[in-house]
Design a protein around this motif. Sequence first.
Motif, PDB file in Angstrom:
ATOM      1  N   GLY A 128       0.826  -1.192   0.000  1.00 28.90           N
ATOM      2  CA  GLY A 128       0.000   0.000   0.000  1.00 28.90           C
ATOM      3  C   GLY A 128       0.863   1.246   0.000  1.00 28.90           C
ATOM      4  O   GLY A 128       1.912   1.278   0.648  1.00 28.90           O
ATOM      5  N   LYS A 129       0.434   2.258  -0.757  1.00 27.53           N
ATOM      6  CA  LYS A 129       1.200   3.505  -0.814  1.00 27.53           C
ATOM      7  C   LYS A 129       0.250   4.670  -0.595  1.00 27.53           C
ATOM      8  O   LYS A 129      -0.738   4.804  -1.307  1.00 27.53           O
ATOM      9  CB  LYS A 129       1.901   3.656  -2.165  1.00 27.53           C
ATOM     10  CG  LYS A 129       2.813   2.479  -2.519  1.00 27.53           C
ATOM     11  CD  LYS A 129       3.281   2.558  -3.956  1.00 27.53           C
ATOM     12  CE  LYS A 129       3.713   1.209  -4.490  1.00 27.53           C
ATOM     13  NZ  LYS A 129       2.570   0.330  -4.838  1.00 27.53           N
ATOM     14  N   ILE A 130       0.567   5.470   0.400  1.00 25.99           N
ATOM     15  CA  ILE A 130      -0.281   6.622   0.701  1.00 25.99           C
ATOM     16  C   ILE A 130       0.568   7.883   0.610  1.00 25.99           C
ATOM     17  O   ILE A 130       1.597   8.001   1.283  1.00 25.99           O
ATOM     18  CB  ILE A 130      -0.919   6.511   2.108  1.00 25.99           C
ATOM     19  CG1 ILE A 130      -1.767   5.229   2.205  1.00 25.99           C
ATOM     20  CG2 ILE A 130      -1.769   7.738   2.419  1.00 25.99           C
ATOM     21  CD1 ILE A 130      -2.236   4.905   3.616  1.00 25.99           C
ATOM     22  N   ASP A 131       0.149   8.801  -0.249  1.00 28.81           N
ATOM     23  CA  ASP A 131       0.839  10.078  -0.401  1.00 28.81           C
ATOM     24  C   ASP A 131       0.305  11.029   0.671  1.00 28.81           C
ATOM     25  O   ASP A 131      -0.903  11.217   0.792  1.00 28.81           O
ATOM     26  CB  ASP A 131       0.560  10.612  -1.812  1.00 28.81           C
ATOM     27  CG  ASP A 131       1.353  11.868  -2.102  1.00 28.81           C
ATOM     28  OD1 ASP A 131       2.485  11.732  -2.596  1.00 28.81           O
ATOM     29  OD2 ASP A 131       0.835  12.986  -1.833  1.00 28.81           O
ATOM     30  N   ILE A 132       1.223  11.584   1.467  1.00 32.23           N
ATOM     31  CA  ILE A 132       0.811  12.440   2.578  1.00 32.23           C
ATOM     32  C   ILE A 132       1.411  13.834   2.369  1.00 32.23           C
ATOM     33  O   ILE A 132       2.630  13.971   2.258  1.00 32.23           O
ATOM     34  CB  ILE A 132       1.300  11.856   3.929  1.00 32.23           C
ATOM     35  CG1 ILE A 132       0.749  10.439   4.104  1.00 32.23           C
ATOM     36  CG2 ILE A 132       0.901  12.750   5.089  1.00 32.23           C
ATOM     37  CD1 ILE A 132       1.284   9.723   5.334  1.00 32.23           C
ATOM     38  N   GLN A 133       0.566  14.833   2.309  1.00 24.34           N
ATOM     39  CA  GLN A 133       1.067  16.193   2.112  1.00 24.34           C
ATOM     40  C   GLN A 133       0.374  17.150   3.073  1.00 24.34           C
ATOM     41  O   GLN A 133      -0.696  16.859   3.577  1.00 24.34           O
ATOM     42  CB  GLN A 133       0.811  16.653   0.671  1.00 24.34           C
ATOM     43  CG  GLN A 133       1.516  15.779  -0.357  1.00 24.34           C
ATOM     44  CD  GLN A 133       1.502  16.388  -1.746  1.00 24.34           C
ATOM     45  OE1 GLN A 133       1.720  17.581  -1.904  1.00 24.34           O
ATOM     46  NE2 GLN A 133       1.253  15.553  -2.746  1.00 24.34           N
ATOM     47  N   GLY A 134       1.014  18.296   3.292  1.00 22.49           N
ATOM     48  CA  GLY A 134       0.423  19.309   4.161  1.00 22.49           C
ATOM     49  C   GLY A 134       1.427  19.812   5.170  1.00 22.49           C
ATOM     50  O   GLY A 134       2.400  19.121   5.502  1.00 22.49           O
ATOM     51  N   SER A 135       1.164  21.018   5.679  1.00 18.11           N
ATOM     52  CA  SER A 135       2.150  21.634   6.569  1.00 18.11           C
ATOM     53  C   SER A 135       2.261  20.889   7.902  1.00 18.11           C
ATOM     54  O   SER A 135       3.235  21.043   8.624  1.00 18.11           O
ATOM     55  CB  SER A 135       1.806  23.102   6.796  1.00 18.11           C
ATOM     56  OG  SER A 135       0.484  23.192   7.277  1.00 18.11           O
ATOM     57  N   ASP A 136       1.248  20.055   8.239  1.00 13.13           N
ATOM     58  CA  ASP A 136       1.316  19.303   9.498  1.00 13.13           C
ATOM     59  C   ASP A 136       1.644  17.821   9.270  1.00 13.13           C
ATOM     60  O   ASP A 136       1.418  16.993  10.165  1.00 13.13           O
ATOM     61  CB  ASP A 136      -0.016  19.407  10.247  1.00 13.13           C
ATOM     62  CG  ASP A 136      -0.287  20.819  10.728  1.00 13.13           C
ATOM     63  OD1 ASP A 136       0.668  21.456  11.234  1.00 13.13           O
ATOM     64  OD2 ASP A 136      -1.423  21.296  10.583  1.00 13.13           O
ATOM     65  N   ALA A 137       2.184  17.500   8.092  1.00 15.10           N
ATOM     66  CA  ALA A 137       2.432  16.087   7.768  1.00 15.10           C
ATOM     67  C   ALA A 137       3.355  15.428   8.798  1.00 15.10           C
ATOM     68  O   ALA A 137       3.099  14.302   9.245  1.00 15.10           O
ATOM     69  CB  ALA A 137       3.003  15.952   6.367  1.00 15.10           C
ATOM     70  N   SER A 138       4.435  16.119   9.218  1.00 11.61           N
ATOM     71  CA  SER A 138       5.369  15.517  10.182  1.00 11.61           C
ATOM     72  C   SER A 138       4.686  15.278  11.525  1.00 11.61           C
ATOM     73  O   SER A 138       4.845  14.220  12.145  1.00 11.61           O
ATOM     74  CB  SER A 138       6.580  16.419  10.391  1.00 11.61           C
ATOM     75  OG  SER A 138       7.199  16.687   9.159  1.00 11.61           O
ATOM     76  N   GLU A 139       3.918  16.260  11.962  1.00  9.76           N
ATOM     77  CA  GLU A 139       3.204  16.121  13.231  1.00  9.76           C
ATOM     78  C   GLU A 139       2.215  14.950  13.157  1.00  9.76           C
ATOM     79  O   GLU A 139       2.064  14.169  14.097  1.00  9.76           O
ATOM     80  CB  GLU A 139       2.466  17.439  13.541  1.00  9.76           C
ATOM     81  CG  GLU A 139       1.491  17.392  14.708  1.00  9.76           C
ATOM     82  CD  GLU A 139       2.135  17.032  16.049  1.00  9.76           C
ATOM     83  OE1 GLU A 139       3.381  17.113  16.146  1.00  9.76           O
ATOM     84  OE2 GLU A 139       1.391  16.641  16.974  1.00  9.76           O
ATOM     85  N   PHE A 140       1.574  14.827  12.014  1.00  6.10           N
ATOM     86  CA  PHE A 140       0.607  13.745  11.821  1.00  6.10           C
ATOM     87  C   PHE A 140       1.298  12.387  11.972  1.00  6.10           C
ATOM     88  O   PHE A 140       0.812  11.501  12.683  1.00  6.10           O
ATOM     89  CB  PHE A 140      -0.035  13.890  10.433  1.00  6.10           C
ATOM     90  CG  PHE A 140      -1.045  12.828  10.111  1.00  6.10           C
ATOM     91  CD1 PHE A 140      -2.229  12.727  10.833  1.00  6.10           C
ATOM     92  CD2 PHE A 140      -0.815  11.924   9.079  1.00  6.10           C
ATOM     93  CE1 PHE A 140      -3.166  11.744  10.527  1.00  6.10           C
ATOM     94  CE2 PHE A 140      -1.749  10.941   8.768  1.00  6.10           C
ATOM     95  CZ  PHE A 140      -2.925  10.855   9.497  1.00  6.10           C
TER      96      PHE A 140
END
Lengths: 91, 1001
Positions: free
Chosen positions: B672-684
């Motif tokens: 499975g591959k999930i693309d994660i983007q956004g300014s809070d990606a690391s915190e998430f």
Amino acid sequence: MFLINCPYCGERDQQEFKAGGEAHIERPKQPTELSDDEWAEYLFMRKNIKGVQFERWNHTHGCRKWFNMVRDTSNDEIKAIYKMGEKPPSQ
Amino acid sequence: MTKNLRVKSSEYIDETNRISFKFNGKTYHGFKGDTLASALLANNVHLVGRSFKYHRPRGIMTSGSEEPNAIVQVNPGTNITEPNVRATEVEIYEGLEASSQNCWPSVEFDIGGINNFLSPFFPAGFYYKTFMWPASFWEKYEFFIRHSAGLGKSPTSSDPDIYDHRNIHCDVLVVGAGISGILAAKNAAKNNFKTLIVDEKNELGGSTIFENNEFNKIDNKTPSEWLKKEIKELKNIKNLEIKTRTSVAAYHQYNYLLARENLTDHLEAKDKTNKIRQRLLKIRAKKVILATGALERPLIFNNNDRPGIMLSSAIKKYSEFYGVACGSKNIFFTNNDSAYESALSLYNKGINVKAIIDIREQSESKIVKKVKEAGIKVYWSHTIVDTAGYKRLNGISIMKLSNDGTSVTGSKISISCDCLGVAGGWTPAVHLYTQSGSKLKFDEEKQIFLPNQNTSKQISVGSCGGDFKIDEIIKNLNQKLKDNLNIKETDLDNIKVEIDQENSKRNIWLLPSDKPLGKTKPFVDYQNDATAKDIKLALREGFRSIEHVKRYTTTGMGTDQGKLGNMHALGIIADTAGVKMGELGTTTFRPPYTPLTFGTIVGRNVGKFFDIFRRTPMNDWHVENKAEFENVGQWKRAWYYPINGETMHQAVQRESKAARESAGILDASTLGKIDIQGSDASEFLNRVYTNAWSKLAIGKCRYGLMLNEDGMVYDDGVTTRLGENHYIMTTTTGGAANVLGKLEDYLQTEWPELDVYLTSVTDHYATASLCGPNSKKILKKIIPDLDLSDENFPHMSFKEAHIGNIQCRIMRISFTGEHSYEINVQASYGKDLWEKCMEAGQEFNITPYGTETMHLLRAEKGFIIVGQDTDGTMTPIDLQMDWIVSKKKYDFIGKRSLYRSDTMREDRKQLVGLLTEDPNEVLEEGAQIVSELNKSPVEMLGHVTSSYFSPNLKKSIALAVVRGGKDMMGKKLFVPMENKNINVTVANPVFYDEKNERLNA
Ligand SMILES: [Zn+2]
């Protein structure tokens, strides 16, 4: 087979949705401050009411949004549907 | 003796179209329009089957889908044979073959008939009581039960027919096309409601279509004439779809109904080919109008089941609709006026009616007078106390009923006859109504259950709503239509109805005989051979709930769900227990209303369409290279690649050696591959994984472990930081969809303040995992300009590169412990990438390996597979993976649960390695582990989760979960098997290259 009025998409067949258990159980903001019993209360304890129940539903095969539903489990009447974060309707 | 009992011609029977068919091997003739039942009756065949328990001869009882007795096998002796078909529903066609069920060697001489004479030994609950004890005899009982049980024979090959599904959305669905349904549909459609009307029969009109009672008139016509005119008009109305041969099987909540449309069962073989046999209609209706009619009740008296005993209304239908006389010496037995209509129908066609036995004291209606004028003898206040004739009714004996109806008096009169019509009143067909979740109420006056509280937008009209007289039906229908469809005028407003219908009725649920009950056989459920005696016995034995009595006596549990006898069963229970029927309630009617074939239920979803499956972009290469495949979730994954007839073991040994000694390649596209983007990606990521992510540099990869909130391991995988606010997460193959769902759940409901966007890109990339000491050289050949030095491209890092014009993402990560690269390209280039790797790797003997070798290689390294070595009860601590759980982070999903008293227990099952004393002995996955052998019972310490023979270590290795295993290093344990005990030693789960030196080899 329910007909569910997704707040984002409109009426859709139940097949498109997934039920997600009891609604309005907020994840504790400071879990480490809780006793074992308090954490267990959040983690495990769920109501299973014969009658009006507040539930989470997800439009899995649609917009993938979570929303809340008020359902009478004795006759499966859907009494209300509202978005996450909105106040539940008064009973 | 075969005599033709065809009477007057009927417009529904085409006498110019003669059809021959076979029943029990014998050829008969009928006409187009006949059912198997009407054609058999026309040939004077009543005996069509044997009952289930006592194997009593049984005949045709009804003319419809409620038939309990005339259950036949169609196409007997072929591999497409179909059991449990009601003869009353089979339309005959040239070449039809059918046979009786439930009898051996033949319906005329049936060995099981001996049960009838042994019946005192077969009371209610016989099977429960007898076969309970002793338990060791069960195998013998099973043989006996299997031999004598079962309704019909299953086909032996797969169904060759085509089935279909169709979704229908309509404003108004009308179920049932009798007079009420037709008038409802007509008025709905005329008022611009998109309307669908369905009926299980092949002709519209229900029972009114042959209603020729001269005392009833609608607009000065007989009901039959008037309705035919209405039906003619119906066919020209826009907005209206009519479906005949369509039976509603289920009525679910929110007006969702399932119906079976029968398309070819009535056609002869040559006309069936390549056509859809049956179609399942999935109907969502804004409003439902139930016009399902009523079923006539039989009467419950001694020996009321002989062939030749039928429902009075069925005799009338066979006479009026099919033009068939069911007998030549007819008697009717009734508690109301409707038998008189049937008697007159026969009389008017010149068929002999000898008498009417009426349990009422009298009736003065016009129709009764007319019957008397016709010279038909009526015995008032009389009941049948016994019947005679084994394979065909040949007589009845009657006696006078006492005033309270519980006993008989006077002398017995015997009358010979060959057909008896019984009329016990009418039961509204409320089955679909209750399926919808709506509630019934018992009407004490009419002695019927009626619709009371609707849960969805529906109405019940006509006799299923409790209206039996035509004037009432039309008046109430009119009002209900206006209220429900919100219309002002209907064409029912000005209809003139004249009727002479009496509703007088005397209800006695169980009629007395001159013999004590114990010596009689008053059948309540014909199909399951349950008698009034059985019900009374159940009550004596303490059963009170109707649901319990039903199961104990099997009343109402046949394929007909007791459509005829359920009300009597309730009545007898109420009378015996001294309670009101309304308080008893009914048993639950469950879908389907009439049985469905499996073909109809699955429709087109058979064979390879049963479930969807997913293939990787490299799939064609795997197929061409003779890979064996395994199912992983919906994926078809290459399992191993046998060469020259290798077994799986041989192939896996070769593949795993090659991967460690030179180079191997695995299709890892299914991860499975999930693309994660956004300014809070690391915190998430910090919140969802157990380890810390904030400090991961761009271009670096990290392994992450995800828990459930209960602290148990949920999924794992490597996540790569592509940019400041951009990550790509990999998940397990099977967990991909659930992980995405879980992450979305937290983002939408718990942490809506986080600026994070998730996109599943599993299908967008194809992934080849290149591994082994020569993997670097191979990659260098493919991408010469990429600096592959450990300094520039170290383990756990990421590069973007190009292979020719193809852009690719390369992660230097390893699931085997070898130096390896995961190369991701746009999915459409997957096969091209794979072939390039194979070509470049040829000189290094690059070996494709499948999932089995991947599992072996990772087990040598002690890497877990979530779902194989974990089962939802393992914490990271249990897995000895403390190193991945951040102590510094304030919170992450599942953190608090790691400090619960239960998860901190020292004696939890923990992941360990196991080595067998005999290095060639490979443990079975799932085998149990104990510490003592000569003890019983002995505590189970755990079980083997992964086990292989390692060609690289030349010995057997295993992973296992063992209670308190962490502190058992070096301890000897045992794996007891069926024929031997295997000695094992607890070991470090990392069997190979403990120092990870090969990663940089
Ligand atoms: Zn939606």
